[in-house]
Scaffold this motif. Structure first.
Motif, short mmCIF file in Angstrom:
data_model
loop_
_atom_site.label_atom_id
_atom_site.label_comp_id
_atom_site.label_asym_id
_atom_site.label_seq_id
_atom_site.Cartn_x
_atom_site.Cartn_y
_atom_site.Cartn_z
N TYR A 166 14.18 35.48 -35.33
CA TYR A 166 12.91 35.20 -35.99
C TYR A 166 13.15 35.32 -37.49
CZ TYR A 166 8.15 35.84 -37.72
OH TYR A 166 6.98 35.72 -38.43
N SER A 167 12.73 34.30 -38.23
CA SER A 167 12.99 34.25 -39.67
C SER A 167 11.70 34.08 -40.45
CB SER A 167 13.95 33.09 -39.99
OG SER A 167 15.17 33.24 -39.30
N PRO A 168 11.03 35.18 -40.77
CA PRO A 168 9.86 35.07 -41.65
C PRO A 168 10.32 34.68 -43.05
CG PRO A 168 10.41 37.36 -41.27
CD PRO A 168 11.30 36.56 -40.38
N ARG A 169 9.38 34.59 -43.94
CA ARG A 169 9.68 34.05 -45.27
C ARG A 169 10.78 34.81 -46.01
NH1 ARG A 169 5.26 33.18 -50.14
NH2 ARG A 169 6.73 32.32 -51.68
N ASN A 170 10.78 36.15 -45.90
CA ASN A 170 11.71 36.94 -46.70
C ASN A 170 12.71 37.74 -45.87
OD1 ASN A 170 10.57 36.19 -49.21
ND2 ASN A 170 8.92 37.67 -48.89
N GLY A 171 13.02 37.29 -44.68
CA GLY A 171 13.97 38.06 -43.89
C GLY A 171 14.30 37.40 -42.57
N SER A 172 14.97 38.17 -41.73
CA SER A 172 15.34 37.66 -40.41
C SER A 172 15.60 38.84 -39.48
CB SER A 172 16.58 36.77 -40.48
OG SER A 172 17.71 37.52 -40.90
N VAL A 173 15.31 38.62 -38.20
CA VAL A 173 15.61 39.59 -37.15
C VAL A 173 16.30 38.84 -36.02
CG1 VAL A 173 14.67 41.24 -35.49
CG2 VAL A 173 13.59 40.98 -37.72
N THR A 174 17.43 39.37 -35.56
CA THR A 174 18.21 38.69 -34.53
C THR A 174 18.58 39.65 -33.41
OG1 THR A 174 19.17 37.20 -36.19
CG2 THR A 174 20.29 37.34 -34.07
#
Length: 250
Positions: A166-174
């Motif tokens: 998941y890649s919101p505007r200012n980051g990412s979670v994998t």
């Protein structure tokens, strides 16, 4: 390469010259067909020649100066279909190897396996949006020493990977999940063949772009604390947390 409409052919030749093992010419041929806008089919054939590395020849105790070069022939067939953010891929392959360089735990040195074969099939499904992405793949492998009829060591028959991000505007979670099936290995004490059990490992990673040139990140590896050994006698670490700060200048 040569292109006719939606059909493309690639042809390559590689020539190896070795002072010890002589010369070898390795051809490679590939063909690709675009069927409409969404489907791609391909096939390839190739040969390869690999001379033994210096360490394999002369490393103390395990080196074997009598090693011969590896040669191989490979065939691959594949298909890919794209549809509205989805990707489907299926690949089959067959590799014939001669003089495969392997390690003999009884003699404790590198040896040539006279004839070996690896063949299998890989499937992948992926989906992507501007914020979300998911990819799952699975593989089946048959790897055999054709001289002895035994499975090649440390090559799992089944494997699978799952990646969700998941890649919101200012980051990412994998989130990453990796399954490795049973495979033949060598007991580090008795040097007898033994089955290394399958395992399932999960990793979680996050990154935040705090500023244009500043991004803290953290990774939690094997967060379910799976007890496994990639190679018998070498236990993998348990839960491992890695964090840091990435600085960039442009």
């Amino acid at each position: 390469y040569y292109v006719v409409g939606d059909f493309r052919v690639d042809l390559g030749l590689r020539r190896d010259e070795n002072d010890v093992y002589g010369g070898q010419t390795s051809p490679r041929l590939g063909a690709q067909w675009l069927v409409g806008d969404a489907t791609r089919l391909w096939a390839s054939y190739g040969e390869a020649f690999t001379a033994p590395a210096v360490g394999e020849l002369f490393f103390p105790i395990s080196g074997n100066p009598d090693l011969q070069p590896e040669t191989s022939r490979s065939v691959e067939l594949g298909a890919e279909y794209l549809f509205s953010g989805w990707r489907f891929r299926l690949v089959g392959y067959d590799n014939d190897l001669s003089n495969l360089i392997d390690f003999d735990f009884v003699e404790f040195r590198n040896v040539n396996v006279g004839r070996a074969r690896t063949r299998g099939i890989e499937a992948e499904v992926g989906y992507q949006t501007p914020r979300w992405a998911a990819r799952w793949n699975a593989s089946y492998l048959d790897a055999e020493d054709l001289d002895s009829g035994l499975a090649l060591l440390r090559r799992p028959q089944e494997g699978s990977n799952l990646v969700l991000s998941y890649s919101p505007r200012n980051g990412s979670v994998t989130l990453t999940g990796r399954y490795v099936g049973e495979r033949e290995d060598i007991d580090p004490l008795t040097f007898e063949r033994q089955t290394n059990d399958s395992h399932l490992r999960f990793d979680l990673a996050g990154r935040w772009q705090a500023r244009r040139n500043l991004a803290p990140y953290v990774r939690v590896e094997n967060f379910t604390d799976e007890d496994y050994q990639e190679v018998l006698g070498f236990p993998a670490p348990g839960i491992t947390v890695v964090g840091g700060l990435s600085l960039s200048y442009r």
